[in-house]
Design a protein around this motif. Structure first.
Motif, PDB file in Angstrom:
ATOM      1  N   ASP A  84     -25.955   1.632 -12.601  1.00 48.38           N
ATOM      2  CA  ASP A  84     -25.028   2.089 -11.785  1.00 48.38           C
ATOM      3  C   ASP A  84     -24.965   4.184 -12.762  1.00 48.38           C
ATOM      4  O   ASP A  84     -23.893   3.243 -13.416  1.00 48.38           O
ATOM      5  N   VAL A  85     -25.389   4.767 -12.865  1.00 48.40           N
ATOM      6  CA  VAL A  85     -25.086   5.288 -14.009  1.00 48.40           C
ATOM      7  C   VAL A  85     -24.039   5.830 -13.521  1.00 48.40           C
ATOM      8  O   VAL A  85     -23.481   6.441 -14.359  1.00 48.40           O
ATOM      9  N   GLY A  86     -23.440   6.248 -12.370  1.00 49.47           N
ATOM     10  CA  GLY A  86     -22.277   6.542 -11.920  1.00 49.47           C
ATOM     11  C   GLY A  86     -21.127   5.415 -12.697  1.00 49.47           C
ATOM     12  O   GLY A  86     -19.886   6.457 -13.321  1.00 49.47           O
ATOM     13  N   ASN A  87     -21.155   4.936 -12.957  1.00 45.72           N
ATOM     14  CA  ASN A  87     -20.615   3.629 -13.494  1.00 45.72           C
ATOM     15  C   ASN A  87     -19.755   4.062 -15.250  1.00 45.72           C
ATOM     16  O   ASN A  87     -19.086   4.010 -15.402  1.00 45.72           O
ATOM     17  N   VAL A  88     -20.993   4.237 -15.413  1.00 44.66           N
ATOM     18  CA  VAL A  88     -20.913   4.950 -17.083  1.00 44.66           C
ATOM     19  C   VAL A  88     -19.383   5.908 -17.105  1.00 44.66           C
ATOM     20  O   VAL A  88     -18.517   6.141 -18.018  1.00 44.66           O
ATOM     21  N   TYR A  89     -19.688   7.292 -15.944  1.00 41.89           N
ATOM     22  CA  TYR A  89     -18.982   7.957 -16.091  1.00 41.89           C
ATOM     23  C   TYR A  89     -18.239   7.521 -15.436  1.00 41.89           C
ATOM     24  O   TYR A  89     -16.813   7.727 -15.261  1.00 41.89           O
ATOM     25  N   ARG A  90     -17.531   6.747 -14.446  1.00 37.86           N
ATOM     26  CA  ARG A  90     -16.240   6.163 -13.797  1.00 37.86           C
ATOM     27  C   ARG A  90     -16.078   5.070 -14.760  1.00 37.86           C
ATOM     28  O   ARG A  90     -14.417   5.119 -15.291  1.00 37.86           O
ATOM     29  N   ALA A  91     -16.993   4.442 -16.521  1.00 39.92           N
ATOM     30  CA  ALA A  91     -16.141   3.656 -17.386  1.00 39.92           C
ATOM     31  C   ALA A  91     -15.106   4.503 -18.445  1.00 39.92           C
ATOM     32  O   ALA A  91     -14.327   4.263 -18.786  1.00 39.92           O
ATOM     33  N   LEU A  92     -15.950   5.805 -18.485  1.00 36.83           N
ATOM     34  CA  LEU A  92     -15.140   6.558 -19.476  1.00 36.83           C
ATOM     35  C   LEU A  92     -13.986   7.354 -18.724  1.00 36.83           C
ATOM     36  O   LEU A  92     -13.410   8.169 -19.133  1.00 36.83           O
ATOM     37  N   THR A  93     -13.848   7.452 -17.922  1.00 34.66           N
ATOM     38  CA  THR A  93     -12.769   8.934 -16.976  1.00 34.66           C
ATOM     39  C   THR A  93     -12.227   7.654 -17.541  1.00 34.66           C
ATOM     40  O   THR A  93     -10.482   7.804 -17.076  1.00 34.66           O
ATOM     41  N   VAL A 122     -20.586   3.065 -25.217  1.00 34.24           N
ATOM     42  CA  VAL A 122     -20.889   2.601 -24.604  1.00 34.24           C
ATOM     43  C   VAL A 122     -21.719   1.168 -25.230  1.00 34.24           C
ATOM     44  O   VAL A 122     -23.247   1.716 -25.128  1.00 34.24           O
ATOM     45  N   GLU A 123     -21.600   0.155 -23.633  1.00 32.75           N
ATOM     46  CA  GLU A 123     -22.740  -0.671 -24.207  1.00 32.75           C
ATOM     47  C   GLU A 123     -23.053  -1.561 -22.548  1.00 32.75           C
ATOM     48  O   GLU A 123     -22.400  -1.628 -22.319  1.00 32.75           O
ATOM     49  N   ILE A 124     -24.135  -2.386 -22.753  1.00 35.69           N
ATOM     50  CA  ILE A 124     -24.581  -2.784 -21.524  1.00 35.69           C
ATOM     51  C   ILE A 124     -24.255  -3.934 -22.192  1.00 35.69           C
ATOM     52  O   ILE A 124     -24.150  -5.270 -23.017  1.00 35.69           O
ATOM     53  N   HIS A 125     -23.564  -4.871 -20.572  1.00 38.21           N
ATOM     54  CA  HIS A 125     -23.058  -6.223 -21.066  1.00 38.21           C
ATOM     55  C   HIS A 125     -23.638  -6.889 -19.461  1.00 38.21           C
ATOM     56  O   HIS A 125     -23.571  -6.026 -18.389  1.00 38.21           O
ATOM     57  N   GLU A 126     -23.630  -8.132 -19.674  1.00 36.03           N
ATOM     58  CA  GLU A 126     -24.820  -8.928 -18.576  1.00 36.03           C
ATOM     59  C   GLU A 126     -23.853  -8.808 -16.756  1.00 36.03           C
ATOM     60  O   GLU A 126     -24.467  -8.315 -16.010  1.00 36.03           O
ATOM     61  N   GLU A 127     -22.583  -8.569 -17.401  1.00 32.31           N
ATOM     62  CA  GLU A 127     -21.794  -8.613 -15.454  1.00 32.31           C
ATOM     63  C   GLU A 127     -21.698  -6.981 -15.515  1.00 32.31           C
ATOM     64  O   GLU A 127     -20.391  -6.866 -15.307  1.00 32.31           O
ATOM     65  N   GLY A 128     -22.016  -6.122 -16.740  1.00 36.48           N
ATOM     66  CA  GLY A 128     -22.108  -5.024 -16.090  1.00 36.48           C
ATOM     67  C   GLY A 128     -21.328  -3.918 -17.918  1.00 36.48           C
ATOM     68  O   GLY A 128     -22.933  -3.576 -18.557  1.00 36.48           O
ATOM     69  N   LEU A 129     -20.668  -2.990 -17.860  1.00 33.07           N
ATOM     70  CA  LEU A 129     -20.540  -1.649 -19.297  1.00 33.07           C
ATOM     71  C   LEU A 129     -19.718  -3.430 -20.241  1.00 33.07           C
ATOM     72  O   LEU A 129     -18.640  -3.774 -19.774  1.00 33.07           O
ATOM     73  N   LEU A 162     -22.416  15.344 -22.369  1.00 36.16           N
ATOM     74  CA  LEU A 162     -22.100  14.144 -23.432  1.00 36.16           C
ATOM     75  C   LEU A 162     -21.824  13.042 -22.756  1.00 36.16           C
ATOM     76  O   LEU A 162     -23.030  11.783 -22.581  1.00 36.16           O
ATOM     77  N   ILE A 163     -22.325  12.534 -21.136  1.00 33.46           N
ATOM     78  CA  ILE A 163     -22.191  11.521 -20.664  1.00 33.46           C
ATOM     79  C   ILE A 163     -23.302  11.227 -19.876  1.00 33.46           C
ATOM     80  O   ILE A 163     -24.120  10.258 -20.129  1.00 33.46           O
ATOM     81  N   ASP A 164     -23.961  12.170 -19.338  1.00 33.11           N
ATOM     82  CA  ASP A 164     -25.539  12.028 -19.870  1.00 33.11           C
ATOM     83  C   ASP A 164     -26.684  11.663 -20.277  1.00 33.11           C
ATOM     84  O   ASP A 164     -27.551  11.015 -20.778  1.00 33.11           O
ATOM     85  N   HIS A 165     -26.042  12.117 -21.572  1.00 31.35           N
ATOM     86  CA  HIS A 165     -26.877  11.656 -22.972  1.00 31.35           C
ATOM     87  C   HIS A 165     -26.776  10.212 -23.546  1.00 31.35           C
ATOM     88  O   HIS A 165     -27.560   9.361 -23.877  1.00 31.35           O
ATOM     89  N   MET A 166     -25.254   9.700 -22.981  1.00 32.03           N
ATOM     90  CA  MET A 166     -25.039   8.377 -23.551  1.00 32.03           C
ATOM     91  C   MET A 166     -25.419   7.257 -22.430  1.00 32.03           C
ATOM     92  O   MET A 166     -26.802   6.533 -22.698  1.00 32.03           O
ATOM     93  N   ALA A 167     -25.151   7.744 -21.213  1.00 28.34           N
ATOM     94  CA  ALA A 167     -26.458   7.594 -20.026  1.00 28.34           C
ATOM     95  C   ALA A 167     -27.882   7.380 -20.105  1.00 28.34           C
ATOM     96  O   ALA A 167     -28.337   5.976 -20.057  1.00 28.34           O
ATOM     97  N   ILE A 168     -28.423   7.983 -20.771  1.00 23.34           N
ATOM     98  CA  ILE A 168     -29.945   8.261 -20.895  1.00 23.34           C
ATOM     99  C   ILE A 168     -29.750   7.520 -21.761  1.00 23.34           C
ATOM    100  O   ILE A 168     -31.350   6.517 -22.093  1.00 23.34           O
ATOM    101  N   ARG A 169     -29.545   6.735 -22.973  1.00 23.07           N
ATOM    102  CA  ARG A 169     -29.595   6.007 -23.797  1.00 23.07           C
ATOM    103  C   ARG A 169     -29.599   4.918 -23.350  1.00 23.07           C
ATOM    104  O   ARG A 169     -30.432   4.100 -24.110  1.00 23.07           O
ATOM    105  N   LEU A 170     -28.090   4.031 -22.639  1.00 23.11           N
ATOM    106  CA  LEU A 170     -27.932   3.113 -21.883  1.00 23.11           C
ATOM    107  C   LEU A 170     -29.608   2.455 -21.580  1.00 23.11           C
ATOM    108  O   LEU A 170     -30.546   1.435 -21.321  1.00 23.11           O
ATOM    109  N   ILE A 171     -30.035   3.809 -20.702  1.00 16.28           N
ATOM    110  CA  ILE A 171     -31.182   3.520 -19.602  1.00 16.28           C
ATOM    111  C   ILE A 171     -32.589   3.587 -20.469  1.00 16.28           C
ATOM    112  O   ILE A 171     -32.948   2.181 -20.094  1.00 16.28           O
ATOM    113  N   GLU A 172     -32.569   4.111 -21.123  1.00 19.19           N
ATOM    114  CA  GLU A 172     -33.964   3.820 -22.601  1.00 19.19           C
ATOM    115  C   GLU A 172     -34.562   2.340 -22.991  1.00 19.19           C
ATOM    116  O   GLU A 172     -35.145   1.575 -22.873  1.00 19.19           O
TER     117      GLU A 172
END
Length: 183
Positions: A84-93, A122-129, A162-172
């Motif tokens: 959920d890309v929105g979670n990157v936004y929510r986590a940083l908020t 921001v990193e990916i974790h097995e339970e989320g971020l 800025l957040i999109d760039h971080m999310a794209i890195r995680l998706i890649e």
């Protein structure tokens, strides 16, 4: 434009090489038929398979339309992961709210916001971020305060980029290991 040209150069080089080889009697007619069959039945399907093995699918739509439900089911079906890309936004908020320590004026300070986001890992974790190496409880991201603040933050193109760039890195990163289904 340069990217398009750079992507097309190898294609034209292969076509040119094939044309030159064909005209120089490099192979007999039967040899060329065998190469064409090899390419058509083995090499091209292998290329397509490799291309699609680490793909991602982005499901978009209206809020509360069932995107997450469909994405989770699809991820399970293809043996991939749901993100959920929105979670990157929510986590940083959420992080900004924590760093502001109740000082609402900080959330209007664009340089402070950008500096805080840039300084956050921001990193990916097995339970989320994970934020700065610490797992974040996803329930913390669902508060009305986070959603309200996020609406304000999304008004800034700089913050979104800025957040999109971080999310794209995680998706890649995810897509390099598995299929990814996004919402």
């Amino acid at each position: 434009m340069i990217d398009v040209v750079a992507a097309l150069i190898p294609v034209f080089a292969i076509i040119a090489a094939g044309t030159v080889l064909r005209r120089t009697d490099f192979l007999t007619e039967d040899g060329w038929r065998a190469v064409e069959r090899l390419t058509y039945f083995i090499l091209f399907p292998a290329f397509l398979f490799g291309l699609f093995t680490m793909a991602y699918i982005n499901i978009i739509g209206l809020a509360a339309a069932g995107k997450s439900t469909v994405a989770k089911a699809l991820a399970h079906r293809v043996g991939g992961v749901y993100f959920d890309v929105g979670n990157v936004y929510r986590a940083l908020t959420w992080k900004l709210l924590q760093e502001a320590h109740g000082d609402a004026s900080r959330l209007d300070d664009l340089p402070w916001i950008i500096e805080t986001i840039r300084g956050t890992t921001v990193e990916i974790h097995e339970e989320g971020l994970k934020l700065d190496g610490q797992p974040i409880e996803m329930s913390r991201l669902e508060s009305p305060e986070v959603e309200q603040t996020l609406k304000r933050l999304r008004q800034s193109q700089q913050v979104r980029n800025l957040i999109d760039h971080m999310a794209i890195r995680l998706i890649e990163e995810l897509a390099s290991r598995s299929h990814v289904v996004l919402t």
